[in-house]
Design an enzyme around this catalytic site. Structure first.
Site, PDB file in Angstrom:
ATOM      1  CE1 TYR A   1      -3.326  -2.859   0.452  1.00 59.40           C
ATOM      2  CE2 TYR A   1      -4.598  -0.840   0.561  1.00 59.40           C
ATOM      3  CZ  TYR A   1      -4.540  -2.193   0.375  1.00 59.40           C
ATOM      4  OH  TYR A   1      -5.686  -2.897   0.101  1.00 59.40           O
TER       5      TYR A   1
ATOM      6  CE  LYS B   1       2.379 -18.064  -1.577  1.00 59.59           C
ATOM      7  NZ  LYS B   1       1.502 -19.235  -1.646  1.00 59.59           N
TER       8      LYS B   1
ATOM      9  CG  ASP C   1      -1.463 -20.539  -0.299  1.00 55.74           C
ATOM     10  OD1 ASP C   1      -0.915 -20.287   0.794  1.00 55.74           O
ATOM     11  OD2 ASP C   1      -0.912 -21.195  -1.192  1.00 55.74           O
TER      12      ASP C   1
ATOM     13  CG  ASP D   1      -8.153  -4.713   0.922  1.00 56.25           C
ATOM     14  OD1 ASP D   1      -9.076  -4.073   1.423  1.00 56.25           O
ATOM     15  OD2 ASP D   1      -8.041  -4.925  -0.300  1.00 56.25           O
TER      16      ASP D   1
END
Ligand code: ATP
Length: 334
Positions: A124, A171, A204, A228
């Protein structure tokens, strides 16, 4: 005692749902003098910025704001006013409680977790550039200071609310440096909180677990973009975007707003669900030091939503914004 707070009605359905929240707050008897300021698309047309200094100065003075959603143009146009606001006021912790509301249609009965989203960096930062024709780079920035700070916030919240686990979502198998640093910081903070179990989950896998066994989670700690996306997923588990509140917390100020955006498809129709902003307003008054009044709002919302006649279109019903708000007000008066 009369409090002061900033009010940003926002775009799209913002003004309608914010107005509903003001009626509900007033009915609790908590007295707030609202300082109304404008931000968003119309303001951009007038002043060339979606977030005039007046807005930031007002929040810096009052220390607290209730904010309606502000739309962000896709693929061009002005930068997100929501993101600018969080960065300018260093509102580093985005807190989104995802809890089953009895009476609402939902696949699960016992969902009760909090998403803690890092609110100031990650992807962001908006640092994007064209390297060559047909090639762009987008910079994901992760700092040790911001990662430690958000991890501390998550573990502290878990301790305060008696939640036994914090799950760090990442991740780091692919983004070994950036998500690796975020995860390492969470592990360091976890060592100072032996009473809380830290779990680690790849994003995931987390998404899959959330839609199969959401009741296993207490606190989910994650970076800006993951937060988000998984916030909307979480909203979908408990009734949708129309019901989930949120807060953006910094050391100096706090801004309360729904998870949802400006829903331009519904603007001006009087059909938006005001619940998310009403519950955000409840969090605001709890933050001001009125937890009892905040609890009364939560109970009134639950009672009103237990009758399908009060459900707005997003919940499968036919009620208008005003009908649902009136039902909440009647419950408050009981
Ligand atoms: P933005 O660009 O501001 O994010 P958006 O329409 O892309 O706006 P959201 O506003 O978050 O994204 O919501 C997506 C859809 O969910 C909306 O188009 C609307 O149909 C529905 N929705 C969101 N909030 C509400 C609400 N409070 N009441 C009813 N429906 C809602």
């Amino acid at each position: 005692m009369e409090y002061r707070a900033t009010l940003i009605p926002g775009d799209g359905i913002g003004p309608e749902v914010v107005e509903a929240a003001l009626r509900v707050v007033e009915a609790t008897g908590v007295r707030i003098e609202w300082e109304r300021v404008e931000a968003g698309a119309d303001v951009f047309v007038k002043y060339g910025t979606p977030l005039p200094d007046e807005v930031l100065n007002s929040i810096r003075t009052t220390g607290v704001a209730l904010k309606g959603p502000i739309g962000t143009p896709i693929g061009g146009g002005f930068k997100s006013a929501n993101v600018l606001l969080r960065q300018a006021l260093d509102l580093y912790a985005c807190v989104r409680p995802i809890r089953t509301i009895p009476g609402l249609p939902s696949r699960f009965e016992n969902v009760d977790f909090v998403i803690i989203r890092e609110n100031t960096e990650g992807l962001y930062t908006g640092l994007e550039h064209r390297v060559a024709p047909g090639v762009v780079e987008s910079l994901k920035v992760v700092t040790e200071a911001a990662s430690l700070r958000i991890a501390r916030y998550a573990f502290e919240l878990a301790r305060r609310q008696g939640r036994p686990t914090v799950t760090a979502v990442h991740k780091a198998n692919i983004m070994k440096l950036s998500d690796g640093l975020f995860l390492e910081c969470a592990r360091r903070v976890a060592r100072d909180h032996p009473e809380i179990e830290m779990r680690e989950l790849i994003i995931d896998n987390c998404a899959m677990q959330l839609v199969t066994h959401p009741e296993q989670f207490d606190v989910l700690l994650m970076d800006n973009l993951y937060g988000d996306i998984l916030s909307d997923l979480g909203a979908g588990l408990v009734g949708g975007l129309g019901v989930v509140p949120g807060s953006n917390i910094g050391n100096e100020c706090a801004v309360f707003e729904a998870v949802h955006g400006s829903a331009p498809d519904l603007a001006g129709k009087g059909r938006a669900n005001p619940t998310a902003v009403i519950r955000s307003a409840a969090q605001l008054i709890a933050h001001l030091g009125e937890p009892e009044a905040a609890g009364r709002i939560e109970r009134a919302v639950e009672a009103a939503l237990s009758d399908p006649a009060n459900h707005t279109g997003d919940l499968g019903g036919k009620a208008t914004t005003q009908q649902l708000t009136d039902a909440i007000l009647r419950e408050l008066e009981r």
